[in-house]
Scaffold this motif. Structure first.
Motif, mmCIF file in Angstrom:
data_model
loop_
_atom_site.group_PDB
_atom_site.id
_atom_site.type_symbol
_atom_site.label_atom_id
_atom_site.label_comp_id
_atom_site.label_asym_id
_atom_site.label_seq_id
_atom_site.Cartn_x
_atom_site.Cartn_y
_atom_site.Cartn_z
ATOM 1 N N GLY A 118 6.786 2.146 -7.712
ATOM 2 C CA GLY A 118 5.839 1.363 -6.912
ATOM 3 C C GLY A 118 4.915 0.461 -7.705
ATOM 4 O O GLY A 118 4.090 -0.230 -7.115
ATOM 5 N N TRP A 146 5.043 -3.157 -6.514
ATOM 6 C CA TRP A 146 4.341 -3.428 -5.251
ATOM 7 C C TRP A 146 2.832 -3.488 -5.499
ATOM 8 O O TRP A 146 2.121 -4.276 -4.892
ATOM 9 C CB TRP A 146 4.663 -2.377 -4.192
ATOM 10 C CG TRP A 146 6.110 -2.053 -4.040
ATOM 11 C CD1 TRP A 146 6.674 -0.807 -3.982
ATOM 12 C CD2 TRP A 146 7.210 -2.971 -3.895
ATOM 13 N NE1 TRP A 146 8.026 -0.901 -3.840
ATOM 14 C CE2 TRP A 146 8.384 -2.201 -3.779
ATOM 15 C CE3 TRP A 146 7.311 -4.364 -3.872
ATOM 16 C CZ2 TRP A 146 9.644 -2.778 -3.643
ATOM 17 C CZ3 TRP A 146 8.568 -4.937 -3.733
ATOM 18 C CH2 TRP A 146 9.713 -4.161 -3.621
ATOM 19 N N ILE A 147 2.359 -2.630 -6.414
ATOM 20 C CA ILE A 147 0.933 -2.647 -6.737
ATOM 21 C C ILE A 147 0.562 -3.989 -7.368
ATOM 22 O O ILE A 147 -0.504 -4.552 -7.083
ATOM 23 C CB ILE A 147 0.586 -1.451 -7.653
ATOM 24 C CG1 ILE A 147 0.582 -0.171 -6.812
ATOM 25 C CG2 ILE A 147 -0.752 -1.642 -8.352
ATOM 26 C CD1 ILE A 147 0.555 1.109 -7.591
ATOM 27 N N ILE A 183 1.879 -6.839 -6.713
ATOM 28 C CA ILE A 183 1.765 -7.840 -5.651
ATOM 29 C C ILE A 183 0.377 -7.763 -5.023
ATOM 30 O O ILE A 183 -0.269 -8.788 -4.767
ATOM 31 C CB ILE A 183 2.878 -7.636 -4.610
ATOM 32 C CG1 ILE A 183 4.214 -8.023 -5.247
ATOM 33 C CG2 ILE A 183 2.607 -8.458 -3.355
ATOM 34 C CD1 ILE A 183 5.388 -7.914 -4.358
ATOM 35 N N LEU A 205 -2.609 11.643 -6.770
ATOM 36 C CA LEU A 205 -1.520 10.694 -6.991
ATOM 37 C C LEU A 205 -1.472 9.617 -5.913
ATOM 38 O O LEU A 205 -0.995 8.515 -6.136
ATOM 39 C CB LEU A 205 -0.169 11.434 -7.040
ATOM 40 C CG LEU A 205 0.027 12.354 -8.242
ATOM 41 C CD1 LEU A 205 1.394 13.036 -8.177
ATOM 42 C CD2 LEU A 205 -0.091 11.580 -9.547
ATOM 43 N N MET A 206 -1.957 9.953 -4.713
ATOM 44 C CA MET A 206 -1.974 8.981 -3.615
ATOM 45 C C MET A 206 -3.008 7.880 -3.857
ATOM 46 O O MET A 206 -2.878 6.775 -3.366
ATOM 47 C CB MET A 206 -2.378 9.659 -2.301
ATOM 48 C CG MET A 206 -1.312 10.411 -1.595
ATOM 49 S SD MET A 206 -2.106 11.123 -0.120
ATOM 50 C CE MET A 206 -1.071 12.538 0.113
ATOM 51 N N TYR A 241 -2.250 4.124 -4.740
ATOM 52 C CA TYR A 241 -1.634 3.367 -3.645
ATOM 53 C C TYR A 241 -2.664 3.068 -2.560
ATOM 54 O O TYR A 241 -2.741 1.952 -2.037
ATOM 55 C CB TYR A 241 -0.454 4.149 -3.065
ATOM 56 C CG TYR A 241 0.571 4.539 -4.093
ATOM 57 C CD1 TYR A 241 1.372 3.570 -4.700
ATOM 58 C CD2 TYR A 241 0.741 5.859 -4.475
ATOM 59 C CE1 TYR A 241 2.307 3.918 -5.660
ATOM 60 C CE2 TYR A 241 1.683 6.221 -5.429
ATOM 61 C CZ TYR A 241 2.459 5.250 -6.013
ATOM 62 O OH TYR A 241 3.379 5.599 -6.962
ATOM 63 N N ALA A 242 -3.471 4.094 -2.236
ATOM 64 C CA ALA A 242 -4.496 3.905 -1.208
ATOM 65 C C ALA A 242 -5.509 2.857 -1.661
ATOM 66 O O ALA A 242 -5.933 2.004 -0.875
ATOM 67 C CB ALA A 242 -5.183 5.242 -0.925
ATOM 68 N N SER A 278 -4.948 0.345 -3.610
ATOM 69 C CA SER A 278 -4.345 -0.984 -3.494
ATOM 70 C C SER A 278 -4.480 -1.516 -2.078
ATOM 71 O O SER A 278 -4.799 -2.686 -1.865
ATOM 72 C CB SER A 278 -2.875 -0.933 -3.883
ATOM 73 O OG SER A 278 -2.735 -0.452 -5.192
ATOM 74 N N ILE A 279 -4.222 -0.630 -1.103
ATOM 75 C CA ILE A 279 -4.331 -1.056 0.298
ATOM 76 C C ILE A 279 -5.779 -1.434 0.603
ATOM 77 O O ILE A 279 -6.063 -2.470 1.202
ATOM 78 C CB ILE A 279 -3.840 0.056 1.250
ATOM 79 C CG1 ILE A 279 -2.335 0.284 1.062
ATOM 80 C CG2 ILE A 279 -4.149 -0.300 2.703
ATOM 81 C CD1 ILE A 279 -1.738 1.370 1.932
ATOM 82 N N LEU A 285 -6.692 -4.754 -0.756
ATOM 83 C CA LEU A 285 -6.131 -5.838 0.059
ATOM 84 C C LEU A 285 -7.004 -6.096 1.281
ATOM 85 O O LEU A 285 -7.249 -7.242 1.662
ATOM 86 C CB LEU A 285 -4.718 -5.486 0.517
ATOM 87 C CG LEU A 285 -3.616 -5.618 -0.526
ATOM 88 C CD1 LEU A 285 -2.291 -5.190 0.063
ATOM 89 C CD2 LEU A 285 -3.533 -7.046 -1.027
ATOM 90 N N ILE A 286 -7.475 -5.007 1.907
ATOM 91 C CA ILE A 286 -8.307 -5.166 3.103
ATOM 92 C C ILE A 286 -9.606 -5.886 2.739
ATOM 93 O O ILE A 286 -10.061 -6.780 3.451
ATOM 94 C CB ILE A 286 -8.617 -3.782 3.727
ATOM 95 C CG1 ILE A 286 -7.322 -3.100 4.162
ATOM 96 C CG2 ILE A 286 -9.568 -3.915 4.910
ATOM 97 C CD1 ILE A 286 -7.488 -1.659 4.564
ATOM 98 N N ALA A 302 -8.871 -9.617 2.042
ATOM 99 C CA ALA A 302 -8.015 -10.354 2.979
ATOM 100 C C ALA A 302 -8.762 -11.491 3.679
ATOM 101 O O ALA A 302 -8.231 -12.589 3.831
ATOM 102 C CB ALA A 302 -7.415 -9.405 4.002
ATOM 103 N N ARG A 303 -9.997 -11.231 4.075
ATOM 104 C CA ARG A 303 -10.744 -12.213 4.855
ATOM 105 C C ARG A 303 -10.933 -13.529 4.105
ATOM 106 O O ARG A 303 -10.884 -14.606 4.674
ATOM 107 C CB ARG A 303 -12.123 -11.649 5.215
ATOM 108 C CG ARG A 303 -12.066 -10.671 6.349
ATOM 109 C CD ARG A 303 -12.773 -11.222 7.584
ATOM 110 N NE ARG A 303 -12.834 -10.207 8.620
ATOM 111 C CZ ARG A 303 -12.149 -10.296 9.744
ATOM 112 N NH1 ARG A 303 -11.381 -11.339 9.965
ATOM 113 N NH2 ARG A 303 -12.246 -9.355 10.652
#
Lengths: 314, 349
Positions: A231, A234-235, A237, A281-282, A285-286, A288-289, A292-293, A296-297
């Protein structure tokens, strides 16, 4: 709690953070180049896998470490050429082709690995890049060790950011590349081929992604194993978006992210098994999300990102 | 070079290019087989024989196709509305989690009530899982490709946590696996003593229902309109965000059924190797089917055949079974190229 804060003052923590950041820096710069030219490259995860294997296998077969880096870059560029051909002149969906390239590159790598090493159960190791402390600078406390006693590939990662930033903002090639991602018709009006610029960008970007993958096998884990990219592509990106498509900001994002990753590993040891290790470990990924949030604006995408260009079409 | 739209292609041309795409895939695979030191013809013969050469082989292929039909449908529905759901893998696992949570004895109900209940609950869980990225897309403008991809990793870690924690089978000898679902929660086998199960029937029904939704309902029309041109759809008064949400719920629900059907129909319990990438392969299935729900059935069986056949082949011919993955990925790339060439003419100027 004090212990949790003490981690931040440990030299080994910052050394680890910079090491974890290095492959991300290469791949993030690669993705950034592609996207600034208007092409979303979702092949990144697979291309990193190819690079990880190609670099490692070159050294395993008796090649020089730098030859391994070169082979990884060339292999990456080949997959970039395939991606670019399908998405730029043919204008196929960058989402579908990108995922397709990831599946294709990953499976081809696994096939080749099994073919080359049919009976291997434990992945063979190579002698990786060794740390190369820079005299003087490396004796600065904490920062010196973190930044100046790393392997040559890490120095190359930082140099790449400088080169990419210089190229994007200070050279005619960079201007053409950025324009291809913002206003391709203007590029064409200058007599420069949008197709050429975009394919070139995807090839160079993919080569960098592959070197990022090669860092993992040649400077971190010393061997190749399945699903080792895990992953990271993807991170990267997400890091490009987080860095608003600017090399400097993306570098900062990669280091912040890596510091967080290094921190969660140490926190995991500190928690003594009370919290399941999967929760830690999560987190990357969390995070990264979440990043992004947050951005994003106000994210300003390259205006022609994901829009195929046809000469003479409005 | 430039692309010029062709007039509506004839049926012959429409069928010719996919055949060329498959042929190109086989040529590329032949090169790999030659590199492995085997003969392409004998290898392809063994793959075909392993996929469809006996009753056992055919049933095995259909069994393997079952989860791929669900994930293929999930992707086909989402991609039609240009909602890039790359998270079918995560939705599949959530379906599996719900199945073992409700199916291992927590609900003492007769099978006729219990099985549909678990089916619906799985769908709801999968739908909600994709609703997250869909809300982030419509409300905050966060790209769903990255969020759904990252969720795959988060969910697999979450499942790993459950299997080493609350869902761990106390009789499992320490393996990270759940308890087995009770008899009343299982899907029956279609043929006594064989692995093919009722999940396949559900998959085919799901494909037909999805086809009806896509082709015969207002929602299906709106989904296609949004996928074709969201601006025009919005201008025409279609509530784009609401359509995207409905698409996400449908897509996530369909993908979760793959997990439900694998656990309740085939495996019996939940483990971390429930899916060898069915979520990602679903993308290939959907593209090979040109996003047509009925085509998904055929594409899933074709892809499953390659996987099952390659497994059998690699045992005897010594070519790594990863060749199946390579063939499937190659088929995806050649197929999207072929579809383009049926619609456009390449002019080299």
């Amino acid at each position: 709690m004090d212990q949790a804060l003490d981690i931040l003052l440990q030299t080994s923590f910052w050394v680890a953070a910079v090491r974890i950041a290095s492959p991300l820096i290469f791949a993030t710069m690669g993705e950034l180049i592609c996207e600034r030219a208007g092409v979303l490259n979702l092949g990144i995860e697979g291309i990193m896998t190819v690079g990880a294997f190609a670099g490692w296998f070159t050294v395993y077969s008796g090649g020089d470490l730098w030859a391994g880096v070169l082979v990884a870059a060339i292999a990456g560029a080949c997959f970039g050429l395939l991606h670019g051909t399908l998405t730029v002149p043919l204008g196929l969906s960058q989402h579908v082709v990108g995922i397709g390239i990831t599946l294709f590159a990953t499976s081809l790598t696994y096939f080749t690995y099994r073919l080359a090493l049919p009976e291997v159960t434990t992945p063979p190791k190579i002698v990786p890049f060794q740390p190369l402390p820079i005299p003087g600078l490396s004796s600065i406390p904490i920062l010196g060790e973190a930044l100046f006693s790393q392997t040559p590939l890490t120095y190359l990662a930082f140099a790449t950011v400088a080169i990419v930033a210089w190229m994007l903002y200070r050279t005619p090639i960079g201007l053409a590349l950025r324009a291809a991602g913002e206003n391709p018709a203007a590029v064409e009006a200058q007599g420069i081929s949008v197709t050429g610029v975009r394919i070139g960008a995807v090839m160079v970007g993919s080569a960098l992604m592959a070197v990022g993958g090669a860092f993992l096998t040649m400077s971190a884990f010393n061997s190749f194993f399945f699903e080792m990219i895990n992953g990271r592509g993807w991170i990267c990106i997400a890091l490009v978006v987080f860095g608003s498509w600017r090399p400097g900001k993306a570098l900062l994002g990669a280091i912040l992210f890596a510091a967080f990753d290094a921190y969660q590993i140490r926190l995991q040891q500190l928690s003594g098994g009370v919290v399941p290790y999967q929760v830690f470990l999560m987190m990357p990924y969390a995070l990264s999300i979440l990043a992004l949030i947050l951005v994003a604006r106000r994210a300003t995408y390259p205006r022609a990102l994901m829009i195929p260009y046809q000469k003479g079409e409005r | 070079m430039r692309l010029e739209p062709k007039p509506a292609p004839s049926l012959g041309v429409t069928l010719l290019f996919p055949v060329v795409a498959i042929a190109a895939t086989l040529v590329f695979a032949s090169l790999l087989v030659l590199a492995a030191g085997a003969s392409p013809f004998s290898v392809f013969y063994l793959v075909a024989k392993g996929a469809a050469g006996s009753q056992f082989a055919i049933l095995e292929t259909l069994t393997r196709a079952t989860p791929l039909i669900f994930t293929g449908l999930a992707v086909a529905v989402a991609f039609r509305a240009k909602l890039w759901n790359i998270g079918a893998e995560a939705q599949l696992y959530i379906g599996g989690v719900v199945t073992v949570v409700l199916g291992t004895g927590a609900l003492p109900l007769p099978a006729i009530v219990l099985v549909p209940l678990i089916l619906v609950a799985s769908m709801v869980a999968g739908a909600l899982l994709l609703a997250g990225p869909a809300v982030l897309k419509t409300r905050f403008g966060v790209d769903e490709v990255v969020t759904t991809l990252l969720l795959n990793f988060i969910v697999v870690l979450f499942v790993s946590m459950l299997l080493e924690g609350v869902l761990k089978d106390p009789m499992g000898l320490g393996w990270p696996q759940s308890q087995r679902v009770i008899a009343d929660a299982q899907l029956p086998r279609l043929i006594q003593g064989k692995r093919l199960h009722f999940g396949f029937v559900i998959a085919v029904v799901a494909a037909v229902v999805t086809w009806v939704i896509m082709k015969k309902t207002v929602l299906g029309y709106e989904m296609r309109a949004v996928g074709h041109n969201p601006e025009a759809a919005r201008f025409a008064g279609i509530p784009v965000n609401r359509v995207l949400m409905k698409t996400a719920l449908l897509s996530g629900g369909l993908a979760a059924l793959a997990g439900f059907s694998e656990v309740a129909g085939l495996k019996g319990n939940l483990t971390l190797d429930l899916s060898p990438g069915y979520g990602y392969t679903g993308i290939v299935v959907a593209m090979l089917a040109m996003l047509n729900p009925l085509g998904v059935i055929a594409a899933a069986i074709f892809v499953a055949g390659i996987f099952v056949g390659a497994d059998a082949m690699s045992r005897t011919a010594g070519v790594p079974s990863y060749i199946a993955q390579v063939m499937v990925a190659t088929a995806l790339l050649t197929m999207v190229t072929a579809i383009l060439l049926t619609r456009y003419r390449v002019r080299w100027k």
